[in-house]
Design a protein around this motif. Structure first.
Motif, PDB file in Angstrom:
ATOM      1  N   TYR A 185       0.844  -1.080   0.116  1.00  0.00           N
ATOM      2  CA  TYR A 185       0.073  -0.429  -0.162  1.00  0.00           C
ATOM      3  C   TYR A 185       0.812   0.557   0.306  1.00  0.00           C
ATOM      4  CZ  TYR A 185      -2.901   3.209   1.090  1.00  0.00           C
ATOM      5  OH  TYR A 185      -4.174   4.699   1.845  1.00  0.00           O
ATOM      6  N   ALA A 186       0.519   2.352  -0.601  1.00  0.00           N
ATOM      7  CA  ALA A 186       1.078   3.223  -0.310  1.00  0.00           C
ATOM      8  C   ALA A 186       0.365   4.770  -1.120  1.00  0.00           C
ATOM      9  CB  ALA A 186       1.855   3.542  -2.312  1.00  0.00           C
ATOM     10  N   ALA A 187       0.179   5.958  -0.361  1.00  0.00           N
ATOM     11  CA  ALA A 187      -0.602   7.115  -0.274  1.00  0.00           C
ATOM     12  C   ALA A 187      -0.301   8.218  -0.216  1.00  0.00           C
ATOM     13  CB  ALA A 187      -1.765   6.622   1.091  1.00  0.00           C
ATOM     14  N   VAL A 188      -0.769   8.969  -1.465  1.00  0.00           N
ATOM     15  CA  VAL A 188      -0.778  10.795  -1.203  1.00  0.00           C
ATOM     16  C   VAL A 188      -1.498  11.062  -0.041  1.00  0.00           C
ATOM     17  CG1 VAL A 188      -0.104  13.486  -2.308  1.00  0.00           C
ATOM     18  CG2 VAL A 188       0.116  10.650  -3.802  1.00  0.00           C
ATOM     19  N   GLU A 189      -0.541  11.140   0.727  1.00  0.00           N
ATOM     20  CA  GLU A 189      -1.897  12.368   1.862  1.00  0.00           C
ATOM     21  C   GLU A 189      -0.800  13.379   1.294  1.00  0.00           C
ATOM     22  OE1 GLU A 189      -3.559  11.276   2.932  1.00  0.00           O
ATOM     23  OE2 GLU A 189      -2.965   9.030   3.696  1.00  0.00           O
ATOM     24  N   GLN A 190      -2.168  15.073   1.781  1.00  0.00           N
ATOM     25  CA  GLN A 190      -1.276  16.028   1.799  1.00  0.00           C
ATOM     26  C   GLN A 190      -1.989  17.218   2.493  1.00  0.00           C
ATOM     27  OE1 GLN A 190      -1.831  17.877  -2.938  1.00  0.00           O
ATOM     28  NE2 GLN A 190       0.388  19.121  -1.751  1.00  0.00           N
ATOM     29  N   SER A 191      -2.032  17.866   3.007  1.00  0.00           N
ATOM     30  CA  SER A 191      -2.528  19.205   3.539  1.00  0.00           C
ATOM     31  C   SER A 191      -2.304  19.954   4.634  1.00  0.00           C
ATOM     32  CB  SER A 191      -3.271  17.779   5.069  1.00  0.00           C
ATOM     33  OG  SER A 191      -4.011  18.746   6.445  1.00  0.00           O
ATOM     34  N   ASP A 192      -2.795  21.219   4.744  1.00  0.00           N
ATOM     35  CA  ASP A 192      -1.935  21.946   5.510  1.00  0.00           C
ATOM     36  C   ASP A 192      -2.080  22.265   6.675  1.00  0.00           C
ATOM     37  OD1 ASP A 192      -5.142  22.085   6.336  1.00  0.00           O
ATOM     38  OD2 ASP A 192      -5.253  24.656   5.149  1.00  0.00           O
ATOM     39  N   ALA A 193      -2.000  21.248   7.080  1.00  0.00           N
ATOM     40  CA  ALA A 193      -1.991  20.696   8.568  1.00  0.00           C
ATOM     41  C   ALA A 193      -1.008  21.137   9.236  1.00  0.00           C
ATOM     42  CB  ALA A 193      -2.758  19.608   9.094  1.00  0.00           C
ATOM     43  N   PRO A 194      -0.290  21.404  10.600  1.00  0.00           N
ATOM     44  CA  PRO A 194       1.420  20.987  10.193  1.00  0.00           C
ATOM     45  C   PRO A 194       1.891  19.807  10.479  1.00  0.00           C
ATOM     46  CG  PRO A 194       0.485  21.809  12.480  1.00  0.00           C
ATOM     47  CD  PRO A 194      -0.536  21.387  10.967  1.00  0.00           C
ATOM     48  N   ARG A 195       2.835  20.379   9.833  1.00  0.00           N
ATOM     49  CA  ARG A 195       4.416  18.520   9.523  1.00  0.00           C
ATOM     50  C   ARG A 195       3.680  17.520  10.069  1.00  0.00           C
ATOM     51  NH1 ARG A 195       8.987  16.117   9.837  1.00  0.00           N
ATOM     52  NH2 ARG A 195       9.913  15.411   8.558  1.00  0.00           N
ATOM     53  N   ASP A 196       4.302  17.944  11.999  1.00  0.00           N
ATOM     54  CA  ASP A 196       3.924  17.041  12.578  1.00  0.00           C
ATOM     55  C   ASP A 196       3.221  16.238  12.965  1.00  0.00           C
ATOM     56  OD1 ASP A 196       6.785  16.810  12.859  1.00  0.00           O
ATOM     57  OD2 ASP A 196       6.655  18.466  14.315  1.00  0.00           O
ATOM     58  N   GLU A 197       1.686  16.789  12.983  1.00  0.00           N
ATOM     59  CA  GLU A 197       0.586  16.596  13.020  1.00  0.00           C
ATOM     60  C   GLU A 197       0.125  15.417  12.506  1.00  0.00           C
ATOM     61  OE1 GLU A 197      -4.193  18.313  12.954  1.00  0.00           O
ATOM     62  OE2 GLU A 197      -2.675  19.982  13.482  1.00  0.00           O
ATOM     63  N   LEU A 198       0.572  15.960  11.476  1.00  0.00           N
ATOM     64  CA  LEU A 198       0.097  14.349   9.722  1.00  0.00           C
ATOM     65  C   LEU A 198       0.662  13.764   9.713  1.00  0.00           C
ATOM     66  CD1 LEU A 198      -1.930  14.885   7.500  1.00  0.00           C
ATOM     67  CD2 LEU A 198       0.229  15.212   5.903  1.00  0.00           C
ATOM     68  N   LEU A 199       2.310  14.184  10.350  1.00  0.00           N
ATOM     69  CA  LEU A 199       2.913  12.768  10.661  1.00  0.00           C
ATOM     70  C   LEU A 199       2.365  11.586  11.987  1.00  0.00           C
ATOM     71  CD1 LEU A 199       6.771  13.750   9.790  1.00  0.00           C
ATOM     72  CD2 LEU A 199       5.727  11.620   8.328  1.00  0.00           C
ATOM     73  N   GLY A 200       2.070  11.915  12.302  1.00  0.00           N
ATOM     74  CA  GLY A 200       1.184  11.335  13.708  1.00  0.00           C
ATOM     75  C   GLY A 200       0.460  10.870  13.462  1.00  0.00           C
ATOM     76  N   ARG A 201      -0.932  11.429  12.810  1.00  0.00           N
ATOM     77  CA  ARG A 201      -1.453  10.499  12.337  1.00  0.00           C
ATOM     78  C   ARG A 201      -1.448   9.299  11.584  1.00  0.00           C
ATOM     79  NH1 ARG A 201      -5.624  15.667   9.674  1.00  0.00           N
ATOM     80  NH2 ARG A 201      -7.715  15.066  11.160  1.00  0.00           N
ATOM     81  N   MET A 202      -0.154   9.963  10.501  1.00  0.00           N
ATOM     82  CA  MET A 202      -0.751   9.132   9.035  1.00  0.00           C
ATOM     83  C   MET A 202       0.822   7.736   9.855  1.00  0.00           C
ATOM     84  SD  MET A 202      -2.093  10.022   7.273  1.00  0.00           S
ATOM     85  CE  MET A 202      -3.934  11.131   6.994  1.00  0.00           C
ATOM     86  N   VAL A 203       1.544   7.794  10.265  1.00  0.00           N
ATOM     87  CA  VAL A 203       3.238   7.576  10.694  1.00  0.00           C
ATOM     88  C   VAL A 203       2.540   7.236  11.741  1.00  0.00           C
ATOM     89  CG1 VAL A 203       5.161   6.793   9.949  1.00  0.00           C
ATOM     90  CG2 VAL A 203       4.126   8.183   8.670  1.00  0.00           C
ATOM     91  N   ALA A 204       2.272   6.265  12.499  1.00  0.00           N
ATOM     92  CA  ALA A 204       2.322   5.976  14.402  1.00  0.00           C
ATOM     93  C   ALA A 204       3.899   5.755  14.449  1.00  0.00           C
ATOM     94  CB  ALA A 204       1.392   4.982  14.297  1.00  0.00           C
ATOM     95  N   GLY A 205       4.390   6.207  15.556  1.00  0.00           N
ATOM     96  CA  GLY A 205       5.765   5.682  15.652  1.00  0.00           C
ATOM     97  C   GLY A 205       6.272   6.647  14.798  1.00  0.00           C
ATOM     98  N   GLY A 206       6.721   7.283  14.024  1.00  0.00           N
ATOM     99  CA  GLY A 206       7.344   7.639  13.275  1.00  0.00           C
ATOM    100  C   GLY A 206       8.846   8.033  13.731  1.00  0.00           C
ATOM    101  N   ALA A 207       9.835   7.947  13.283  1.00  0.00           N
ATOM    102  CA  ALA A 207      11.651   8.503  13.683  1.00  0.00           C
ATOM    103  C   ALA A 207      12.165   8.373  12.465  1.00  0.00           C
ATOM    104  CB  ALA A 207      12.073   7.243  14.433  1.00  0.00           C
ATOM    105  N   ALA A 208      12.794   9.722  12.224  1.00  0.00           N
ATOM    106  CA  ALA A 208      14.062   9.951  11.109  1.00  0.00           C
ATOM    107  C   ALA A 208      14.641   9.252  11.221  1.00  0.00           C
ATOM    108  CB  ALA A 208      14.239  11.147  11.880  1.00  0.00           C
ATOM    109  N   ASP A 209      14.901   8.831   9.530  1.00  0.00           N
ATOM    110  CA  ASP A 209      15.413   7.981   8.895  1.00  0.00           C
ATOM    111  C   ASP A 209      15.893   7.929   7.556  1.00  0.00           C
ATOM    112  OD1 ASP A 209      15.937   4.598   8.401  1.00  0.00           O
ATOM    113  OD2 ASP A 209      14.653   4.306   7.032  1.00  0.00           O
TER     114      ASP A 209
END
Length: 177
Positions: free
Chosen positions: A104-128
């Motif tokens: 699965y792959a998706a394009v997610e685009q928003s005017d939400a703050p970057r960290d908020e959007l990442l928190g919604r879409m990539v649980a437990g995300g860390a820089a890689d």
């Protein structure tokens, strides 16, 4: 009396066999006439009309892929203006795909703050690290089950995210126009 009993037993067995043949015939006919799904069960959806409508409504330059190979199949598309619900929400563009490898792959685009959007879409995300995509540097983010490429452009945050490999995410990001 023994003759009558064995005659009745033979007749019962014969009736049971005939009944089973009749039921089998009904099942065979039903099998022939009931439609069967072919392929992998993925229901592809068109997205060009939704993308055009979302482009007119979005307060940022909306991106959607152009020129992806046919093996990339869009499965979900949605543009949401959360502010219409009376909340302090954001505009969110979502376009999901099954990749050529079946991930699965998706394009997610928003005017939400970057960290908020990442928190919604990539649980437990860390820089890689980072990835170069079409002359721009995108941040790589690895989560527990998903990963993402993230880039900020004006007021919009764009994520290319999913269970797909970074290579497939880069391929999708390169197609965004």
């Amino acid at each position: 009396m023994a003759g009558k009993s064995s005659n009745r037993s033979r007749q019962s067995v014969r009736d049971m066999v005939l009944s089973m043949l009749a039921v089998g015939g009904v099942v065979a006919v039903a099998y022939v006439f009931v439609p069967h799904s072919e392929g992998d069960g993925v229901h592809a959806v068109p997205y060009s009309v939704e993308a055009a409508s979302a482009r007119r409504a979005a307060p940022y330059p909306l991106l959607s892929p152009e020129g992806l190979p046919a093996k990339w199949r869009a499965t979900s598309v949605q543009y949401t203006d959360e502010r219409q619900t009376g909340s302090d929400g954001h505009n969110i563009w979502h376009l999901g795909f099954v990749t050529p490898s079946g991930q699965y792959a998706a394009v997610e685009q928003s005017d939400a703050p970057r960290d908020e959007l990442l928190g919604r879409m990539v649980a437990g995300g860390a820089a890689d690290g980072s990835a170069a995509v079409a002359g721009r540097t995108w941040d790589r983010v690895q989560g527990g089950k998903a990963r993402a490429l993230a880039v900020q452009s004006g007021t919009a945050t764009t994520l290319v995210t999913g269970t797909a490999s970074y290579e497939e995410l880069v391929e999708l990001a390169q197609a965004l126009k």
